[in-house]
Design a protein around this motif. Structure first.
Motif, PDB file in Angstrom:
ATOM      1  N   HIS A  24       5.871   0.314   0.323  1.00  0.00           N
ATOM      2  CA  HIS A  24       5.895   1.542  -0.470  1.00  0.00           C
ATOM      3  C   HIS A  24       4.198   1.909  -0.786  1.00  0.00           C
ATOM      4  O   HIS A  24       4.201   2.541  -1.868  1.00  0.00           O
ATOM      5  CB  HIS A  24       6.939   1.757  -1.477  1.00  0.00           C
ATOM      6  N   GLY A  25       3.481   1.321  -0.156  1.00  0.00           N
ATOM      7  CA  GLY A  25       1.960   1.794  -0.472  1.00  0.00           C
ATOM      8  C   GLY A  25       1.518   2.925  -0.105  1.00  0.00           C
ATOM      9  O   GLY A  25       2.020   3.544   0.732  1.00  0.00           O
ATOM     10  N   ASP A  26       0.476   3.378  -0.871  1.00  0.00           N
ATOM     11  CA  ASP A  26      -0.315   4.604  -0.552  1.00  0.00           C
ATOM     12  C   ASP A  26      -1.132   4.473   0.337  1.00  0.00           C
ATOM     13  O   ASP A  26      -2.024   3.276   0.289  1.00  0.00           O
ATOM     14  CB  ASP A  26      -0.929   5.090  -1.742  1.00  0.00           C
ATOM     15  N   MET A  27      -1.357   5.132   1.362  1.00  0.00           N
ATOM     16  CA  MET A  27      -2.346   5.025   2.564  1.00  0.00           C
ATOM     17  C   MET A  27      -3.691   5.818   2.305  1.00  0.00           C
ATOM     18  O   MET A  27      -3.516   6.916   1.919  1.00  0.00           O
ATOM     19  CB  MET A  27      -1.781   5.550   3.812  1.00  0.00           C
ATOM     20  N   ILE A  28      -4.833   5.001   2.237  1.00  0.00           N
ATOM     21  CA  ILE A  28      -6.061   5.639   2.009  1.00  0.00           C
ATOM     22  C   ILE A  28      -7.085   5.054   2.825  1.00  0.00           C
ATOM     23  O   ILE A  28      -6.741   3.866   3.235  1.00  0.00           O
ATOM     24  CB  ILE A  28      -6.503   5.845   0.561  1.00  0.00           C
ATOM     25  N   HIS A  31      -8.565   7.368  -6.572  1.00  0.00           N
ATOM     26  CA  HIS A  31      -7.141   7.365  -5.916  1.00  0.00           C
ATOM     27  C   HIS A  31      -6.234   6.853  -6.999  1.00  0.00           C
ATOM     28  O   HIS A  31      -5.435   7.997  -7.516  1.00  0.00           O
ATOM     29  CB  HIS A  31      -7.014   6.787  -4.593  1.00  0.00           C
ATOM     30  N   ILE A  32      -6.616   5.985  -7.799  1.00  0.00           N
ATOM     31  CA  ILE A  32      -5.611   5.422  -8.908  1.00  0.00           C
ATOM     32  C   ILE A  32      -5.772   5.910 -10.256  1.00  0.00           C
ATOM     33  O   ILE A  32      -4.978   5.789 -11.164  1.00  0.00           O
ATOM     34  CB  ILE A  32      -5.274   3.984  -8.663  1.00  0.00           C
ATOM     35  N   LYS A  46       3.696  -0.055   5.775  1.00  0.00           N
ATOM     36  CA  LYS A  46       3.888   1.152   4.607  1.00  0.00           C
ATOM     37  C   LYS A  46       5.281   1.029   4.204  1.00  0.00           C
ATOM     38  O   LYS A  46       5.734   1.211   2.733  1.00  0.00           O
ATOM     39  CB  LYS A  46       3.693   2.415   5.228  1.00  0.00           C
ATOM     40  N   THR A  98       1.143  -2.262  -7.963  1.00  0.00           N
ATOM     41  CA  THR A  98       0.600  -0.848  -7.240  1.00  0.00           C
ATOM     42  C   THR A  98       0.027  -1.448  -5.913  1.00  0.00           C
ATOM     43  O   THR A  98      -0.764  -2.015  -5.782  1.00  0.00           O
ATOM     44  CB  THR A  98      -0.130  -0.238  -8.250  1.00  0.00           C
ATOM     45  N   THR A  99       0.427  -0.691  -4.812  1.00  0.00           N
ATOM     46  CA  THR A  99      -0.005  -1.123  -3.467  1.00  0.00           C
ATOM     47  C   THR A  99      -1.027   0.105  -2.863  1.00  0.00           C
ATOM     48  O   THR A  99      -0.262   1.150  -2.757  1.00  0.00           O
ATOM     49  CB  THR A  99       1.107  -1.709  -2.644  1.00  0.00           C
ATOM     50  N   ILE A 100      -2.001  -0.225  -2.338  1.00  0.00           N
ATOM     51  CA  ILE A 100      -2.857   0.955  -1.433  1.00  0.00           C
ATOM     52  C   ILE A 100      -3.181   0.058  -0.356  1.00  0.00           C
ATOM     53  O   ILE A 100      -3.513  -1.255   0.045  1.00  0.00           O
ATOM     54  CB  ILE A 100      -4.193   0.754  -2.082  1.00  0.00           C
ATOM     55  N   GLU A 129      -6.071   2.848   5.494  1.00  0.00           N
ATOM     56  CA  GLU A 129      -5.635   3.697   6.678  1.00  0.00           C
ATOM     57  C   GLU A 129      -6.193   3.305   7.928  1.00  0.00           C
ATOM     58  O   GLU A 129      -5.840   3.472   8.829  1.00  0.00           O
ATOM     59  CB  GLU A 129      -6.043   5.058   6.190  1.00  0.00           C
TER      60      GLU A 129
END
Length: 159
Positions: A152-156, A82-83, A148, A116-118, A121
């Protein structure tokens, strides 16, 4: 309530107040340092614990926050895909330097440097979740949607 909080928990409460949601830090007598301890202390399911884990980008050497459901172990290969870079374990000094918090109390917000935030899900299945609030005894309740929004994190799926 917040006047009785420790210095680190007050810092988290101050940041939470800026978001405009009703999010309140509570400090508990029993530990919430691990997902299992938090589950036992709060009385929720282990999946509702939003554990904040700091890793380091192998190439960039930048902090990467993964907010994972308490039931899940992070699959570093999934996150790498992902990153775009491998993850390394971050030691306690790196975590403190970049977040301003000690391991076992890292909140998902309010860090010293941009992170950076993940977001896992799997947290989305719960109406409410619990996150650390600056100390191994401080937590706050929120919804996955609010998590979220404030990170401002990405959801995975991280597992």
């Amino acid at each position: 309530m917040s006047s009785n909080l420790s210095k680190s928990a007050k810092k988290v409460q101050s940041v939470l107040n800026e978001f405009g949601f009703e999010l309140n830090v509570v400090e508990l007598s029993d530990s919430t340092r691990t997902a299992q301890e938090a589950t036992n202390t709060i009385g929720c399911s282990i999946g509702q614990i939003a554990k904040s884990l700091i890793f380091k980008g192998k190439t960039s050497q930048k902090p990467i926050l993964i907010v994972a459901s308490g039931t899940n172990r992070v699959n570093e290969k999934t996150v790498k895909n992902h990153i775009g870079e491998k993850l390394e374990k971050a030691d306690a000094d790196f975590v403190l330097e970049h977040t301003g918090f000690v391991i076992g109390g890292i909140p998902p917000i309010g860090h010293k440097t941009p992170v950076t935030t993940i977001i896992d899900e799997d947290l989305m299945q719960y109406e409410e979740i619990w996150a650390a609030a600056g100390t191994p005894h401080a937590v706050f309740k929120l919804t996955p949607k609010v998590l979220k929004e404030i990170t401002h994190g990405d959801m995975i799926f991280v597992k």
